[in-house]
Design a protein around this motif. Structure first.
Motif, short mmCIF file in Angstrom:
data_model
loop_
_atom_site.label_atom_id
_atom_site.label_comp_id
_atom_site.label_asym_id
_atom_site.label_seq_id
_atom_site.Cartn_x
_atom_site.Cartn_y
_atom_site.Cartn_z
N UNK A 33 0.84 -1.20 0.00
CA UNK A 33 0.00 0.00 0.00
C UNK A 33 0.87 1.25 0.00
N UNK A 34 1.95 1.24 0.77
CA UNK A 34 2.88 2.37 0.79
C UNK A 34 3.50 2.58 -0.59
N UNK A 35 3.97 1.49 -1.19
CA UNK A 35 4.57 1.60 -2.53
C UNK A 35 3.57 2.19 -3.52
N UNK A 36 2.37 1.70 -3.51
CA UNK A 36 1.37 2.13 -4.48
C UNK A 36 0.87 3.54 -4.21
N UNK A 37 1.05 4.02 -3.00
CA UNK A 37 0.68 5.39 -2.66
C UNK A 37 1.84 6.37 -2.88
N UNK A 38 2.99 5.84 -3.33
CA UNK A 38 4.14 6.69 -3.60
C UNK A 38 4.97 7.01 -2.38
N UNK A 39 4.81 6.24 -1.32
CA UNK A 39 5.59 6.45 -0.09
C UNK A 39 6.58 5.30 0.09
N UNK A 40 7.72 5.60 0.65
CA UNK A 40 8.64 4.55 1.05
C UNK A 40 9.79 4.28 0.11
N UNK A 41 9.61 4.40 -1.17
CA UNK A 41 10.70 4.15 -2.11
C UNK A 41 10.56 5.06 -3.32
N UNK A 42 11.51 5.93 -3.49
CA UNK A 42 11.50 6.81 -4.66
C UNK A 42 11.68 6.01 -5.95
N UNK A 43 12.49 4.96 -5.88
CA UNK A 43 12.73 4.10 -7.04
C UNK A 43 11.42 3.48 -7.53
N UNK A 44 10.65 2.92 -6.61
CA UNK A 44 9.38 2.28 -6.97
C UNK A 44 8.44 3.29 -7.62
N UNK A 45 8.36 4.47 -7.04
CA UNK A 45 7.49 5.51 -7.61
C UNK A 45 7.97 5.97 -8.98
#
Length: 100
Positions: A33-45
């Motif tokens: 949920x954090x990844x998909x909300x753009x939180x936690x990893x700049x790379x993933x976003x």
């Protein structure tokens, strides 16, 4: 996948044979949920790496962290083989895990 395991090493992909991200967490649902909300990893976003394509569960945090480090040091071809061993189509596994 056992529900007793508290730690998860996971691989996300941007798509079939796309960009890969490897992480470790003690709460996979929250972390996704954090990844998909753009939180936690700049790379993933930045690379939109949201598809859960591989999951490994561990009872102890040190085991999970060691496996995460091992996978991060692997050649890309080895990671692709690992994913395809159980997930040939690179399907998003989050629905299976969370009952969606």
């Amino acid at each position: 996948m056992s529900t007793e395991a508290a730690w998860t090493v996971y691989i996300l992909a941007s798509g079939h044979h796309g960009t890969l991200y490897i992480g470790v967490t003690n709460d996979l649902r929250r972390r996704l949920e954090e990844h998909r909300a753009g939180r936690g990893s700049k790379f993933v976003s930045k690379y939109r790496v949201f598809r859960l394509v591989h999951v490994e569960r561990f009872a102890r945090p040190l085991e999970a962290i060691a496996r995460e480090k091992q996978l991060k040091n692997w050649h890309r071809d080895w990671k692709v083989e690992l994913i395809q061993r159980d997930n040939l189509d690179w399907s998003d596994l989050s629905g299976l895990i969370f009952g969606r």
